[in-house]
Design a protein around this motif. Structure first.
Motif, PDB file in Angstrom:
ATOM      1  N   GLY A  37       0.788  -1.118  -0.027  1.00 13.00           N
ATOM      2  CA  GLY A  37      -0.062  -0.067  -0.216  1.00 13.00           C
ATOM      3  C   GLY A  37       0.881   1.205   0.211  1.00 13.00           C
ATOM      4  N   LEU A  38       2.052   1.133   0.785  1.00 15.34           N
ATOM      5  CA  LEU A  38       2.712   2.482   0.896  1.00 15.34           C
ATOM      6  C   LEU A  38       3.273   2.610  -0.635  1.00 15.34           C
ATOM      7  CD1 LEU A  38       4.828   1.763   4.223  1.00 15.34           C
ATOM      8  CD2 LEU A  38       3.533   3.757   3.777  1.00 15.34           C
ATOM      9  N   MET A  39       3.808   1.858  -1.410  1.00 14.55           N
ATOM     10  CA  MET A  39       4.295   1.864  -2.570  1.00 14.55           C
ATOM     11  C   MET A  39       3.550   2.927  -3.429  1.00 14.55           C
ATOM     12  SD  MET A  39       6.065  -1.667  -3.867  1.00 14.55           S
ATOM     13  CE  MET A  39       6.662  -2.935  -2.603  1.00 14.55           C
ATOM     14  N   ASP A  40       2.259   2.849  -3.467  1.00 12.21           N
ATOM     15  CA  ASP A  40       1.333   3.635  -4.019  1.00 12.21           C
ATOM     16  C   ASP A  40       1.634   4.954  -3.753  1.00 12.21           C
ATOM     17  OD1 ASP A  40       0.221   1.456  -5.347  1.00 12.21           O
ATOM     18  OD2 ASP A  40      -1.297   1.260  -4.024  1.00 12.21           O
ATOM     19  N   GLU A  41       2.086   5.587  -2.705  1.00 11.93           N
ATOM     20  CA  GLU A  41       2.408   6.962  -2.217  1.00 11.93           C
ATOM     21  C   GLU A  41       3.834   7.530  -2.537  1.00 11.93           C
ATOM     22  OE1 GLU A  41       1.864   7.503   2.011  1.00 11.93           O
ATOM     23  OE2 GLU A  41       0.373   5.791   2.325  1.00 11.93           O
ATOM     24  N   PHE A  42       4.390   6.954  -3.054  1.00  8.45           N
ATOM     25  CA  PHE A  42       5.886   7.352  -3.347  1.00  8.45           C
ATOM     26  C   PHE A  42       6.000   7.122  -4.633  1.00  8.45           C
ATOM     27  CE2 PHE A  42       5.965   6.198   1.118  1.00  8.45           C
ATOM     28  CZ  PHE A  42       6.959   7.303   1.680  1.00  8.45           C
ATOM     29  N   ALA A  43       6.797   8.408  -5.214  1.00 15.90           N
ATOM     30  CA  ALA A  43       7.036   8.442  -6.908  1.00 15.90           C
ATOM     31  C   ALA A  43       8.391   7.510  -6.950  1.00 15.90           C
ATOM     32  CB  ALA A  43       7.233   9.886  -7.279  1.00 15.90           C
ATOM     33  N   THR A  44       9.145   7.653  -6.080  1.00 18.18           N
ATOM     34  CA  THR A  44      10.359   6.678  -6.001  1.00 18.18           C
ATOM     35  C   THR A  44      10.463   5.658  -5.136  1.00 18.18           C
ATOM     36  OG1 THR A  44      11.746   8.684  -6.675  1.00 18.18           O
ATOM     37  CG2 THR A  44      12.911   6.808  -5.800  1.00 18.18           C
ATOM     38  N   VAL A  45      10.614   4.436  -5.459  1.00 25.51           N
ATOM     39  CA  VAL A  45      10.388   3.181  -4.712  1.00 25.51           C
ATOM     40  C   VAL A  45      11.679   2.212  -4.963  1.00 25.51           C
ATOM     41  CG1 VAL A  45       9.365   1.040  -4.075  1.00 25.51           C
ATOM     42  CG2 VAL A  45       8.094   3.170  -4.547  1.00 25.51           C
ATOM     43  N   VAL A  46      12.498   1.911  -4.058  1.00 29.72           N
ATOM     44  CA  VAL A  46      13.638   1.298  -4.125  1.00 29.72           C
ATOM     45  C   VAL A  46      13.525  -0.134  -3.302  1.00 29.72           C
ATOM     46  CG1 VAL A  46      16.151   1.012  -3.805  1.00 29.72           C
ATOM     47  CG2 VAL A  46      15.238   3.279  -4.411  1.00 29.72           C
ATOM     48  N   LEU A  47      13.935  -0.996  -3.896  1.00 30.15           N
ATOM     49  CA  LEU A  47      13.909  -2.436  -3.172  1.00 30.15           C
ATOM     50  C   LEU A  47      15.394  -2.871  -2.872  1.00 30.15           C
ATOM     51  CD1 LEU A  47      11.362  -4.751  -5.096  1.00 30.15           C
ATOM     52  CD2 LEU A  47      10.603  -3.180  -3.364  1.00 30.15           C
ATOM     53  N   THR A  48      15.517  -3.295  -1.769  1.00 30.84           N
ATOM     54  CA  THR A  48      17.018  -4.160  -1.740  1.00 30.84           C
ATOM     55  C   THR A  48      16.888  -5.426  -1.407  1.00 30.84           C
ATOM     56  OG1 THR A  48      17.207  -4.119   0.827  1.00 30.84           O
ATOM     57  CG2 THR A  48      17.857  -1.932  -0.398  1.00 30.84           C
TER      58      THR A  48
END
Ligand code: VGL
Ligand code: ZN
Length: 202
Positions: A37-48
């Motif tokens: 759900g949080l990913m929808d709020e951010f224009a930049t998403v990084v996974l490690t």
């Protein structure tokens, strides 16, 4: 939507850190729907992604006679010896199937050098060898990072401490993290994060 200067960094939501995995973190899979759900709020998403060769120096199995979760001295400082986990290309190293990875623009793999561990998304455990994430975020105009994932007291905390040290505004959403909590490591990590100016929120 959050401002374009804010990035979400999702740390190590991989099968081996979830229930049934080689280094399972209690409740590790409980955080996944909130993170999606949080990913929808951010224009930049990084996974490690923790990404170790089988011969990695952080594995107890590579130190004859050493027990998992014991501590040794490495040239760069103390190192916990872990059960073998997140071996490159294995199912354990894959993202948990429930994690929605489509929204991510960048996946940072870390811990791929056999002789050095890398908890942080920014630097290996010598605190000097960069992963390149700092440059990626700065060149995209990011000034603030929100961190979630596994584990609160190791890879999340190390990443948050480095982010703060580099001058990013850093927030850890503890409700979207789970901890290993080895010998008080969670309380220690929380103290260190607070002292470094990392915001701890739920
Ligand atoms: C982690 C221990 C070893 C983590 C990774 O993701 O917190 N912990 N490797
Ligand atoms: Zn690891």
């Amino acid at each position: 939507m959050r401002p374009a200067t804010d990035a979400l960094i999702v740390i190590d939501v991989q099968n081996d850190f979830c229930p049934g995995g080689a280094l399972a973190v209690a409740g590790g899979d409980e955080i996944i729907s909130r993170i999606n759900g949080l990913m929808d709020e951010f224009a930049t998403v990084v996974l490690t992604q923790d990404w170790h060769p089988a011969a990695h120096a952080s594995f107890a199995a590579n130190h004859p006679g050493a027990a998992p979760f014991s501590l040794i001295q490495m040239p760069y400082g103390p190192q916990v010896l872990w059960p073998t986990h997140c071996v490159i290309g294995t199912e354990g190293a894959a993202f948990h199937p429930g994690l929605c990875t489509d929204a991510a623009q960048l996946i940072v793999r870390k811990g791929f050098r056999a002789e050095i561990d890398s908890y942080s998304a920014f630097f290996e455990n010598d605190h000097a060898t960069a992963t390149g994430l700092e440059g990626y975020l700065r060149s995209r105009g990011v000034t603030s990072v929100t961190l979630v994932g596994l584990a609160t007291d190791y890879c999340v905390a190390y990443s948050a401490l480095d982010a703060a040290r580099l001058g990013f505004k850093a927030t850890v959403l503890e409700g979207a993290c789970r901890a290993i909590d080895l010998n008080g490591s969670l309380a220690e990590a929380r103290d260190r994060m607070r002292a470094a100016g990392v915001a701890l929120e739920d």
